[in-house]
Design an enzyme around this catalytic site. Structure first.
Site, PDB file in Angstrom:
ATOM      1  N   GLY A  99      40.945  36.528  39.921  1.00 12.81           N
ATOM      2  CA  GLY A  99      40.462  37.462  38.910  1.00 12.81           C
ATOM      3  C   GLY A  99      39.393  38.390  39.452  1.00 12.81           C
ATOM      4  O   GLY A  99      38.846  38.177  40.541  1.00 12.81           O
ATOM      5  N   CYS A 100      39.077  39.405  38.653  1.00 10.90           N
ATOM      6  CA  CYS A 100      38.147  40.446  39.105  1.00 10.90           C
ATOM      7  C   CYS A 100      36.715  39.919  39.164  1.00 10.90           C
ATOM      8  O   CYS A 100      36.056  40.022  40.199  1.00 10.90           O
ATOM      9  CB  CYS A 100      38.261  41.675  38.215  1.00 10.90           C
ATOM     10  N   TYR A 101      36.220  39.347  38.052  1.00 12.75           N
ATOM     11  CA  TYR A 101      34.875  38.782  38.115  1.00 12.75           C
ATOM     12  C   TYR A 101      34.789  37.699  39.192  1.00 12.75           C
ATOM     13  O   TYR A 101      33.858  37.693  39.996  1.00 12.75           O
ATOM     14  CB  TYR A 101      34.466  38.188  36.761  1.00 12.75           C
ATOM     15  N   GLU A 139      33.012  45.803  43.688  1.00 14.89           N
ATOM     16  CA  GLU A 139      34.426  45.942  44.048  1.00 14.89           C
ATOM     17  C   GLU A 139      35.086  46.799  42.964  1.00 14.89           C
ATOM     18  O   GLU A 139      34.525  47.014  41.889  1.00 14.89           O
ATOM     19  CB  GLU A 139      35.107  44.566  44.100  1.00 14.89           C
TER      20      GLU A 139
END
Lengths: 342, 342, 342, 342
Positions: A153-155, A314
């Protein structure tokens, strides 16, 4: 050329996948599915990609496992809501495809943790043990050998990349970690919801989803692997008025006697040869990573309190989703890891 | 009508002061100064205010203490860079004016702390003992009686309002506090600097000024007063892509046995009768406070780690600057505290 | 104090009305309706207004004409979708209320033009003849005497204010007018629609709704009244990445022999005593009018082609909606025209 | 691999050039100059590019013609302010380099037009006759053969691409053209100027530079070439709150008897085989072209007035600057025209 299919291509991650794979150079996009837009030319729904040679003649097909198998693809990228990806995995694997899943469905090792955080039973728990967690900088060898990779995932990516090397090195007090992250609004997906309207999000910064965000489950799983002991953290996500990007600020206490120099040395060694992690002195800024597969990291010590401050940034749709998925795919399929991503 | 002067009116805080005082109802703007724009009509430089009856006939005068005294104003608002405000204070006080200073010059009680954080000797150290720190919710009676009020900074206000009542009540472990704040770009002021260009700040979220931001000096001074013991914190400010607003997320450990309910009770009681602090269940959002003098506050407990999470939001130019200055002025001049601010 | 009701208060215009009327000083908000949120405290749905003394004790009531009548209000502001407002008008007028309608329902004099542009039969055509078109700078006396005022639309206001005086003076070639406008996203309303998500509108500028936008009907009606002959124009609206504001650029040919000086003289005279129109040399900028009831106007002549360029800017939710409605109300109810609006 | 130099690489166009050329695949960046940053690693000033294999070992060199020649580059991209580029051209050409100039210096055929619009004498008027105007869709063969190409400006590209085929086909009334364009703020360059601060440009839409913007000179030169008769237009540029992108709306009258179908046919034929122009039914949106070398175009007819409305969108830094420069370079150097640009 390797044939690939993109399943669920009309969300933000799916669109970014189309864009990255169209210019990859080693793949042919054999199929693109969307239940909502089946039959329509891809360029009519994703006008940004219209006219690209790799997309020009593609139409969305329906989105069943059979539709995906019929494309003849060797690899399927699943950009589906959680819960749905798990239903596609078994038939696709049985048909011999390898899978890069961008949902949360295969990121956890234990089905009961999935149930706790996602509030529903896992649809294919027998596959959890076979899935590799998709951050190449952490699980590169496992990803190379996997038939099913759960792209992280992103986080989690922005939190794990700075912390994992330090926990592996035993340099951090494991119960001292508190994280404040801010995400661009594309993280909420392309769905009709008043909360994510321009006029609601512009000039707006707000925390949400605390204190028990779903991503905590995979974050703590991976931190615990790295530390070799149970790690529980506090995590506060925020929504920031920007389309893309995640910025994460992590507070932690170094263990007694661990200097900032030692921490920097650990991170320097961990990332010296990594093509997509830039650890350095410059404070990370989302604008420097948006549209790239980089995660930028810096470390500072607050000498007055002894707290370590880790900063990372990011693009939530690239290193936090589609770019990372392509990076995992490159490893699985034997391409150079950076192909299509620089 | 009370005559007031605004000294340094072409920055963002100064413009906001003009705007608030123009519609105050109890004051006459007797003078507006700007070295850069002396002689020009106010409306030609601040076109937003052009044509307002209270501004229409005003031109910027030069910005010396004598110019201010000549306006006949009884109160002077100083919206000047730090260091400069201190030079105006003594002559204005000697001439019988009362001062609301929006700079950092009189916020600290000790000249050597000023020197440590601002890197220069204080220009009027003898006045520090006479200045009241300008957060009415904390120092109301002192402000009422003061001739010199140092209106508090934007970050400090958003950090102090949630923490001070809890520290006064002895509910927080004093060395457990870590703060992550994000500010809109107007906080950097109206100055020509590539770093604050639209194309540099849009789609950009970044930390800066850590680990020892200047505002720490006043934050820790006030936290220490509240706790009755030395408080040192970690503070990470960020720049967010918005014009106005500050959002602050504070991590802290409650003392043993202190429940979330007890913390909420403390904050509820502290702010039940405060017109400009809204403590409640809704997570604060900058968009709900921008253009207002409110500070919104919420509290959450992360039961998995035992950490308290305090969230607060305000408009950096209103409750974090010009609005707070007017609120202090209202107390000093005997107006209802909310006049011109609702 | 005059009792007023706000019907449909949870959209952007309705919220702005609440905000303006709460600080008006001469009115009491007797009722606020919302079908969706009936029963809930206003502050829980519109957190920006929470705690304001004029709002604090209000809950949304249901939204039928009877509910509105029961509040005892003397004036009703209708902030409803077009078509719905027409259904409320007759019962409210019969009950003795006066109405300021922010929808398009009563802006046209002829029901068949409504049908042509809105694609449905008008629900109360017999009222059209009684309604005043709500731009005070054009129809002040009619508004004062009216029981039903159709507050003008956002695009129309920005287009009509520069053009009407020039057409009245016969200075413009009537078939030479082409208009390019750009609106902030709040103009699309607070409704769940993917097209207006932050991630769709940020960094996006696009035309839409051409070549026959609904607002053309009221624009051309009013231009025709002003010119005394049929006026047909080209109008291209755009969506710009901002929350509020409309900027309009109008191209037109002056009639033979009409100089820029003559045009400026006409506009100067038309607006010299108008409190909310600022005609001057500065090029209008949405940021100077957002949050205000001003419309800023400038004129330039392109001597190389002989084309006149008119520029105007306003806040689409204030002078383009709620502010103008309050300005009309002030005229109807005998308040000073600027009350609550400076 | 072909060696190239980028002269003036720290502005927005120069940075975009670095980014595009780093991933071109057929070139080696032999030198990058910046007077301001001479000696510093490129990655320290342009952190977005840090770590890219093609940039990693580069430092900025000083920016004299000799410095550029010493790099051994065969092609020089000049991303310099107008006036300065002209001083570099002669020595570089004499040393055998070919030049792609992104400034305005060589876009005009006549030195006196340069003087009229830029207010200074041209520094190398003898070169004007040799320069090709850099829009490949218009001057492809001339660009292929040129040693000096003047890459076209951002506004001109968005205006010329829709109009030139129609003027060549004699379908437009030549004195009927009025243009309204809006540009992102990066168009103003990376320079310290209060007018382009985030807090000045956010929520701001404003016209500027009218009625005689410098770009008019090259626009009218090219329109006149296309029409075979003198064309003079009205042009109103606006600044919109976005980083990148230009959106242009052009009003024009078709000649008697020219239908919308005929106009669409002309544009369809003109662009059917062009890789970077997408003419179609979808209304152009800057977000669909930002980060790409595409220019999107659509046409509508306002039947009520007979006016044609042309809409176009491009990225001002790509098709409007660096991308177009690379496209021209590809033609000059014999690469496929799309290399590095898809």
């Amino acid at each position: 050329m390797t044939d690939v299919a993109i399943v669920g291509a009309n969300g933000y991650s799916g669109e970014e996948l189309c864009s990255l794979l169209a210019r990859h150079g080693g793949v042919r996009i054999a199929g693109v599915t969307s239940r909502q837009h089946a039959g329509k030319p891809v360029g009519s729904i994703l006008p940004r990609l219209k006219g690209h040679p790799a997309i020009r003649d593609l139409a969305f097909s329906n989105a069943t496992a059979d539709d995906v198998i019929k494309t003849g693809a060797k690899y399927a990228f699943l950009a589906l809501p959680h819960g749905l990806a798990a239903e596609f995995a078994l038939p696709l694997l049985n048909a011999g495809l390898k899978i890069v899943d961008l949902s949360a469905d295969f990121r956890l090792r234990e089905a009961d943790v999935f149930q706790e955080f996602y509030g529903e039973a896992h649809a294919a728990p027998e596959l959890l043990a076979h899935a590799a967690y998709g951050i190449p900088e952490i699980w590169r060898e496992k990803i190379k050998a996997a038939t099913l990779v759960a792209s992280a995932g992103c986080y989690p990516t922005s939190i794990l990349l700075p912390l994992v090397p330090l926990l592996r090195a035993g340099q951090i007090v494991t119960d001292s970690i508190a994280v404040s992250s801010a995400s661009g609004v594309s993280g909420a997906g392309r769905k009709a919801d008043v909360a994510y309207l321009y006029a609601e999000c512009n000039e707006s910064l707000r925390a949400y989803g605390l204190p028990k965000h779903r991503h905590l489950s995979e974050i703590e799983q991976e931190l615990t692997f790295a530390a070799g002991e149970k790690v529980v953290i506090t995590f506060v996500p925020h929504l920031a008025p920007m389309t893309r990007g995640i910025h994460t600020t992590t507070f932690a206490k170094p263990k007694e006697g661990v200097s900032l120099a030692a921490i920097k040395e650990t991170l320097t060694q961990a990332y010296a040869n990594e093509p997509f992690v830039r650890f350095g002195d410059t404070l990370p800024d989302t604008k420097n990573v948006v549209g790239t597969n980089y995660c930028d990291i810096a470390a500072r010590l607050d000498e007055r309190t002894g707290r370590l401050i880790l900063l990372s940034a990011e693009d939530n749709l690239v290193k936090g989703a589609a770019g990372q998925a392509v990076q995992c795919f490159n490893l699985m399929a034997g391409f150079p890891e950076t192909q299509g991503l620089l």
